[in-house]
Design a protein around this motif. Structure first.
Motif, short mmCIF file in Angstrom:
data_model
loop_
_atom_site.label_atom_id
_atom_site.label_comp_id
_atom_site.label_asym_id
_atom_site.label_seq_id
_atom_site.Cartn_x
_atom_site.Cartn_y
_atom_site.Cartn_z
N GLN A 90 66.08 -17.31 -88.53
CA GLN A 90 64.98 -18.26 -88.37
C GLN A 90 63.76 -17.57 -87.77
N ASP A 91 63.96 -16.80 -86.71
CA ASP A 91 62.86 -16.10 -86.06
C ASP A 91 62.25 -15.05 -86.97
N TYR A 92 63.09 -14.34 -87.71
CA TYR A 92 62.59 -13.33 -88.63
C TYR A 92 61.65 -13.96 -89.65
N ILE A 93 62.10 -15.03 -90.28
CA ILE A 93 61.29 -15.69 -91.30
C ILE A 93 60.00 -16.22 -90.68
N LYS A 94 60.12 -16.83 -89.53
CA LYS A 94 58.95 -17.39 -88.86
C LYS A 94 57.92 -16.31 -88.51
N ASN A 95 58.40 -15.17 -88.01
CA ASN A 95 57.51 -14.12 -87.53
C ASN A 95 57.05 -13.13 -88.60
N ASN A 96 57.81 -13.00 -89.68
CA ASN A 96 57.51 -11.94 -90.65
C ASN A 96 57.22 -12.42 -92.07
N CYS A 97 57.53 -13.64 -92.38
CA CYS A 97 57.39 -14.09 -93.76
C CYS A 97 56.36 -15.20 -93.94
N THR A 98 55.86 -15.72 -92.88
CA THR A 98 54.92 -16.83 -93.03
C THR A 98 53.49 -16.35 -92.87
N ASP A 99 52.63 -17.03 -93.54
CA ASP A 99 51.20 -16.85 -93.36
C ASP A 99 50.61 -18.25 -93.49
N ASN A 100 49.56 -18.41 -94.20
CA ASN A 100 49.00 -19.76 -94.32
C ASN A 100 49.82 -20.66 -95.24
N ARG A 101 50.89 -20.11 -95.86
CA ARG A 101 51.72 -20.91 -96.76
C ARG A 101 52.70 -21.79 -96.01
N GLY A 102 53.13 -21.38 -94.83
CA GLY A 102 54.03 -22.17 -94.03
C GLY A 102 55.49 -21.75 -94.15
N ILE A 103 56.27 -22.28 -93.24
CA ILE A 103 57.68 -21.90 -93.11
C ILE A 103 58.52 -22.38 -94.29
N VAL A 104 58.20 -23.54 -94.85
CA VAL A 104 58.99 -24.08 -95.96
C VAL A 104 58.88 -23.16 -97.17
#
Length: 79
Positions: A4-18
């Motif tokens: 969860q933290d990895y995705i939140k910190n490394n994969c999101t930008d203005n597109r969002g977590i979903v």
């Protein structure tokens, strides 16, 4: 680091977590639902998927991050 933290910190930008979770699930060839369960800790991925996650995250998320050690229950009569 948790998935969860990895995705939140490394994969999101203005597109969002979903959207980030959807894209990460696609890279792993699993459903978004499976990924959400892994992120929430309600299910654990197979060893094969854990290895894939380790590779995709450059080792930032590892097997140990999926192990939930629960503390032993306290015997109230001893307190």
């Amino acid at each position: 680091m948790t998935l969860q933290d990895y995705i939140k910190n490394n994969c999101t930008d203005n597109r969002g977590i979903v959207v980030a979770k959807r894209e990460f699930a696609a890279k792993l060839k699993v459903s978004e639902s499976a990924l959400v369960h892994w992120c929430n800790g309600t299910r654990t991925p197979t060893l094969k998927k854990v290895k894939e996650i380790e590779n995709l995250t450059n080792g930032m998320v590892s097997f140990n991050d999926f192990i939930n050690e629960k503390p032993e229950p306290v015997d109230e009569s001893l307190v």
